[in-house]
Write a protein that holds these residues in place. Structure first.
Motif, PDB file in Angstrom:
ATOM      1  N   ARG A  94      24.777 -34.580  31.026  1.00 41.80           N
ATOM      2  CA  ARG A  94      25.447 -33.309  30.692  1.00 41.80           C
ATOM      3  C   ARG A  94      24.770 -32.133  31.392  1.00 41.80           C
ATOM      4  O   ARG A  94      25.444 -31.216  31.881  1.00 41.80           O
ATOM      5  CB  ARG A  94      25.444 -33.103  29.186  1.00 41.80           C
ATOM      6  N   ASP A  95      23.454 -32.096  31.415  1.00 41.64           N
ATOM      7  CA  ASP A  95      22.749 -31.014  32.106  1.00 41.64           C
ATOM      8  C   ASP A  95      23.094 -30.995  33.586  1.00 41.64           C
ATOM      9  O   ASP A  95      23.323 -29.930  34.183  1.00 41.64           O
ATOM     10  CB  ASP A  95      21.234 -31.178  31.908  1.00 41.64           C
ATOM     11  N   GLN A 118      25.805 -32.138  34.861  1.00 39.74           N
ATOM     12  CA  GLN A 118      27.203 -31.706  34.981  1.00 39.74           C
ATOM     13  C   GLN A 118      27.314 -30.193  34.878  1.00 39.74           C
ATOM     14  O   GLN A 118      28.051 -29.558  35.642  1.00 39.74           O
ATOM     15  CB  GLN A 118      28.042 -32.377  33.900  1.00 39.74           C
ATOM     16  N   ARG A 119      26.576 -29.591  33.935  1.00 39.78           N
ATOM     17  CA  ARG A 119      26.596 -28.117  33.828  1.00 39.78           C
ATOM     18  C   ARG A 119      26.065 -27.475  35.093  1.00 39.78           C
ATOM     19  O   ARG A 119      26.609 -26.465  35.581  1.00 39.78           O
ATOM     20  CB  ARG A 119      25.769 -27.675  32.628  1.00 39.78           C
ATOM     21  N   ALA A 120      24.996 -28.033  35.631  1.00 43.13           N
ATOM     22  CA  ALA A 120      24.444 -27.474  36.868  1.00 43.13           C
ATOM     23  C   ALA A 120      25.451 -27.585  38.008  1.00 43.13           C
ATOM     24  O   ALA A 120      25.619 -26.644  38.813  1.00 43.13           O
ATOM     25  CB  ALA A 120      23.141 -28.192  37.224  1.00 43.13           C
ATOM     26  N   GLN A 121      26.168 -28.723  38.073  1.00 41.51           N
ATOM     27  CA  GLN A 121      27.183 -28.885  39.114  1.00 41.51           C
ATOM     28  C   GLN A 121      28.332 -27.899  38.942  1.00 41.51           C
ATOM     29  O   GLN A 121      28.843 -27.339  39.914  1.00 41.51           O
ATOM     30  CB  GLN A 121      27.715 -30.321  39.086  1.00 41.51           C
ATOM     31  N   VAL A 122      28.750 -27.670  37.662  1.00 41.43           N
ATOM     32  CA  VAL A 122      29.824 -26.699  37.415  1.00 41.43           C
ATOM     33  C   VAL A 122      29.397 -25.307  37.838  1.00 41.43           C
ATOM     34  O   VAL A 122      30.168 -24.546  38.451  1.00 41.43           O
ATOM     35  CB  VAL A 122      30.231 -26.744  35.930  1.00 41.43           C
ATOM     36  N   GLN A 123      28.152 -24.920  37.516  1.00 39.20           N
ATOM     37  CA  GLN A 123      27.657 -23.606  37.927  1.00 39.20           C
ATOM     38  C   GLN A 123      27.614 -23.480  39.444  1.00 39.20           C
ATOM     39  O   GLN A 123      27.979 -22.448  40.011  1.00 39.20           O
ATOM     40  CB  GLN A 123      26.276 -23.373  37.330  1.00 39.20           C
ATOM     41  N   GLN A 171      31.153 -22.979  40.627  1.00 38.15           N
ATOM     42  CA  GLN A 171      31.620 -21.611  40.373  1.00 38.15           C
ATOM     43  C   GLN A 171      31.007 -20.634  41.359  1.00 38.15           C
ATOM     44  O   GLN A 171      31.694 -19.744  41.885  1.00 38.15           O
ATOM     45  CB  GLN A 171      31.289 -21.215  38.941  1.00 38.15           C
TER      46      GLN A 171
END
Length: 340
Positions: free
Chosen positions: A74-75, A77-82, A85
């Motif tokens: 999950r971490d 994935q969040r880093a990839q989403v950021q 963006q």
């Protein structure tokens, strides 16, 4: 022959002493086997419980490890989403900058094309700018300020400047300017000034010949009581009462002058609705000051004529030359950019 001696019925069978001494040993062996089986079963159950606890602990450990791996995923994935963006925002900024650069390049290309156009004359462009400015000034002075003289001067100066333009493409424009200038010159005096002059003349007429309170004389064939009390009271219609007392007539005359002043103010701002309403109220005060007579009819007719006067200048072709000039200049600006 002798019979055998009978066996007594009450005699019991005898137990063998060897068999009687063997059964305690069987009991001891059974008890020992039972104890051994219980001890083995207890040890087997303990081993099974330990194995089950070990499996549960191993499963818990694997679940904890799996939860940690899920948290790490999950971490990530969040880093990839950021990162996505940020990359999208960067791409958007770059795209806007590229569009801006393209627009600036197109403007520069258009400017260079205009400057390189051999048919473009700088002096002629300045003269057309001056003509447009003079036409705008003349139209605004006529519509906003009602300055007919200033508008005529502006149009005359625009005609003089346009005459110096030798380009045949502007011949129709000069003809339209001549027609519009002729329509403005044919206006004559400002209708607002004429309306103000008529109001002033009407007010002077009131001051020069103020209304005089004079009751109608009783007729000779009137009843004796009417002739006797004519100086005491007067009977008038309910819908129209003429002021007889000096104070009432002074108040009515002041109200009439006030309505005329309001009519002047409405004429100054070219408010035709307020102008008509003020003169209608003034007409009512006339009926309060004068009885039915030829003088009242003349003053009514004068107010009606003033109310029918126009307050604004009307030129149907006003602004046509300016519109045609802007269309010609826009077409001249578009043509060089369309050339290959």
């Amino acid at each position: 022959m002798s019979d055998p001696s009978p066996t007594p019925a009450s005699a019991a069978p005898r137990t063998s002493p060897r068999r009687a001494a063997r059964w305690p040993w069987f009991l001891l062996v059974f008890l020992a086997a039972l104890a051994a089986a219980g001890w083995y079963g207890w040890h087997w159950w303990q081993a099974r419980e330990a194995d089950a606890r070990a499996q549960v602990a191993s499963a818990d450990h694997r679940l904890d490890a799996l939860a940690q791996r899920l948290d790490a995923i999950r971490d990530d994935q969040r880093a990839q989403v950021q990162r996505l963006q940020q990359a999208e925002a960067t791409n958007r900024v770059l795209r806007d900058e590229l569009l801006g650069i393209g627009q600036r390049a197109a403007l520069l290309e258009e400017s260079v094309t205009r400057l390189a156009d051999p048919n473009r004359d700088g002096v002629q462009a300045l003269r057309l700018e001056e003509v447009e400015m003079l036409l705008v000034f003349g139209q605004q002075r006529l519509e906003i300020a009602g300055d007919l003289t200033g508008a005529q001067r502006s149009y005359a100066m625009a005609d003089a400047v346009l005459t110096a333009v030798k380009d045949p493409a502007y011949v129709n424009l000069r003809q339209a300017l001549i027609q519009e200038r002729a329509a403005i010159d044919a206006l004559g005096a400002d209708p607002r000034a004429a309306a103000l002059a008529r109001i002033d003349a009407f007010a002077r007429g009131l001051s020069e010949a103020p209304p005089v309170a004079a009751g109608p004389a009783p007729a000779a064939d009137a009843p004796w009581w009417k002739r006797a009390f004519a100086n005491v009271f007067d009977i008038q219609p309910r819908d129209r009462v003429v002021a007889e007392l000096p104070s009432d007539r002074a108040a009515a005359l002041a109200a009439l002058q006030l309505e005329l002043t309001l009519a002047r103010a409405a004429a100054e701002r070219r408010d035709e609705a307020g102008f008509g309403d003020a003169l209608a109220r003034a007409r009512g005060w006339l009926e309060r000051l004068w009885p039915e007579s030829a003088a009242l009819d003349a003053r009514r007719a004068g107010l009606d004529e003033i109310a029918a006067l126009p307050l604004s200048l009307s030129v149907p072709t006003l602004g046509s030359t300016l519109q045609q000039l802007r269309q010609l200049r826009a077409a001249a600006d578009v043509l060089p950019s369309e050339r290959p």
